[in-house]
Design an enzyme around this catalytic site. Sequence first.
Site, mmCIF file in Angstrom:
data_model
loop_
_atom_site.group_PDB
_atom_site.id
_atom_site.type_symbol
_atom_site.label_atom_id
_atom_site.label_comp_id
_atom_site.label_asym_id
_atom_site.label_seq_id
_atom_site.Cartn_x
_atom_site.Cartn_y
_atom_site.Cartn_z
ATOM 1 N N ARG A 50 0.849 -1.195 0.000
ATOM 2 C CA ARG A 50 0.000 0.000 0.000
ATOM 3 C C ARG A 50 0.881 1.241 0.000
ATOM 4 O O ARG A 50 1.126 1.822 1.059
ATOM 5 C CB ARG A 50 -0.906 -0.008 1.223
ATOM 6 C CG ARG A 50 -1.952 -1.093 1.175
ATOM 7 C CD ARG A 50 -2.773 -1.103 2.450
ATOM 8 N NE ARG A 50 -3.627 -2.288 2.491
ATOM 9 C CZ ARG A 50 -4.159 -2.773 3.608
ATOM 10 N NH1 ARG A 50 -3.916 -2.186 4.772
ATOM 11 N NH2 ARG A 50 -4.919 -3.843 3.559
ATOM 12 N N ASP A 74 2.077 4.980 -0.106
ATOM 13 C CA ASP A 74 1.432 6.196 0.397
ATOM 14 C C ASP A 74 1.303 7.261 -0.681
ATOM 15 O O ASP A 74 1.878 7.135 -1.766
ATOM 16 C CB ASP A 74 2.257 6.764 1.559
ATOM 17 C CG ASP A 74 2.072 5.965 2.826
ATOM 18 O OD1 ASP A 74 0.913 5.727 3.209
ATOM 19 O OD2 ASP A 74 3.096 5.584 3.436
ATOM 20 N N TYR A 126 12.274 -1.868 -2.248
ATOM 21 C CA TYR A 126 12.037 -0.433 -2.388
ATOM 22 C C TYR A 126 13.359 0.277 -2.689
ATOM 23 O O TYR A 126 14.430 -0.188 -2.281
ATOM 24 C CB TYR A 126 11.472 0.149 -1.090
ATOM 25 C CG TYR A 126 10.033 -0.206 -0.816
ATOM 26 C CD1 TYR A 126 9.010 0.598 -1.302
ATOM 27 C CD2 TYR A 126 9.703 -1.328 -0.067
ATOM 28 C CE1 TYR A 126 7.681 0.293 -1.045
ATOM 29 C CE2 TYR A 126 8.371 -1.652 0.186
ATOM 30 C CZ TYR A 126 7.369 -0.834 -0.302
ATOM 31 O OH TYR A 126 6.066 -1.137 -0.048
ATOM 32 N N ARG A 163 10.803 5.161 4.637
ATOM 33 C CA ARG A 163 11.055 6.605 4.729
ATOM 34 C C ARG A 163 11.643 6.978 6.088
ATOM 35 O O ARG A 163 12.479 7.893 6.175
ATOM 36 C CB ARG A 163 9.763 7.372 4.464
ATOM 37 C CG ARG A 163 9.348 7.282 2.981
ATOM 38 C CD ARG A 163 7.890 7.658 2.745
ATOM 39 N NE ARG A 163 7.603 8.989 3.229
ATOM 40 C CZ ARG A 163 6.366 9.476 3.377
ATOM 41 N NH1 ARG A 163 5.305 8.725 3.077
ATOM 42 N NH2 ARG A 163 6.179 10.699 3.825
#
Lengths: 268, 268
Positions: free
Chosen positions: B51, B53, B111, B220
């Site tokens: 999911r 952001d 990622y 992040r």
Amino acid sequence: MARTLKLTVTYDGTRFVGWQRQAEGVSIQGLLEDALARFEGAPVAVHGAGRTDAGVHALGQVASVQITSAHPTDAVARGLNASLPQDVRVTDVQEAAVDFHARFSARSKTYRYLVRNASFVSPFERAYVWHVPEALDLDAMRTAARALVGTHDFAAFRSAGSDTKETIRTISQSDIFRHAGRAGPGPPGEPATARPTSEDDATLLAYEVSGNGFLRHMVRAITGTLVEIGRGRRPAASMASLLAGGSRAQAGATAPPQGLFLVRVDYD
Amino acid sequence: MARTLKLTVTYDGTRFVGWQRQAEGVSIQGLLEDALARFEGAPVAVHGAGRTDAGVHALGQVASVQITSAHPTDAVARGLNASLPQDVRVTDVQEAAVDFHARFSARSKTYRYLVRNASFVSPFERAYVWHVPEALDLDAMRTAARALVGTHDFAAFRSAGSDTKETIRTISQSDIFRHAGRAGPGPPGEPATARPTSEDDATLLAYEVSGNGFLRHMVRAITGTLVEIGRGRRPAASMASLLAGGSRAQAGATAPPQGLFLVRVDYD
């Protein structure tokens, strides 16, 4: 005391009406003139090497300005970037001869036009390529591109309705390259998107052209003609015929603006 | 008869509220569900592997769907791309086992977070990097990044206010690379912008991390902590301390969304 500065500028042309200040809309020239006026405390005229159209990008546009403030060149660059929006950056500021003029002093300009010749375009390059999904005969396009080198009458590639009288230009380089790379983000060495394995990975075509001057829409009209040649809709030899006295109606359609980049401007 | 399809999806997250459908705003899941419903003639649920952001991008997000229409996979891909906006593309469609689920079947996700460590950011990568102009100690960042490999409690890197109970995750790869390349357009082998010659050209940092699962904002928060380590604001060894029982308040600030890409999802 008046100084002449040479600015190198890069911009994403997507949201602009073009380089040149206009009555309506946001222009790169207008943004630079406004930013310099704040810096100088008085109006400043910014002269660009090439008047890129709406939606056309620049990697190395050059502009000349005359200012009186004594700030060092790197402070001018920092100051301008602090007040400009993020889609326009001043990448270099140099002292220049007092009579330096970005447009009249230019010896050569280089443009690049990117075509994505694949079934789809990555979201990350959608504002930076022309999507041409049909098969293209690269050899025919290359033959036609190379026929442009030399001094020719480019009247067939001038903007419809243009009132330019002098249409002779000298082209020093005109070629097409096929790249495995991408126009989108991500470190090199890895494709930006997972493309279907059935697809040739080298689907980014770059048309590069250098010359002493360009008529309005000339690179886009040439690119549109090259793509029609690549699609087999006209022979490669038609490029020489167009140079030998063709009209705008006989050349190909103007390619869309978002694939075009002013790459650099060379001076003596 | 019901078929399960595995879709690979790339998107520019800039204008979206994120992957997940929400009451307000445009989501990638919502766009895909709407496009598939038109195709199928009935509502279709789309399950994504991760999911992402608001503002986070994907190069290779994976989604699973169950449909009954008999169209071949390439027709599904073409049909979806014809109705999706240009900032979302379906790059691949495959038949999958009936019980395939993009999220629950995933073995590993990768990622990438891009940091431009230079005095300015090119207009062409402004939506795809975090701009960190300060000098960074890459060796310290690399040491800290590599300390994440293994099975650890990532509670210190979970989103503030998150109600996730299980915070143990296994990280198989966590490293930082420095690249001379660019996140913007233009064929490879040439810099996208004419950068000042005084500047180190290799200013694009890519943090890459693979693991069996990630908490919300985890990549992040890790990247924000790594950058604080790079700036010398905390020691490289603090990463191990955070894993050994730190709280969210002790870790670094959450890095901005636009530098983050879901690169790929791996399955057995």
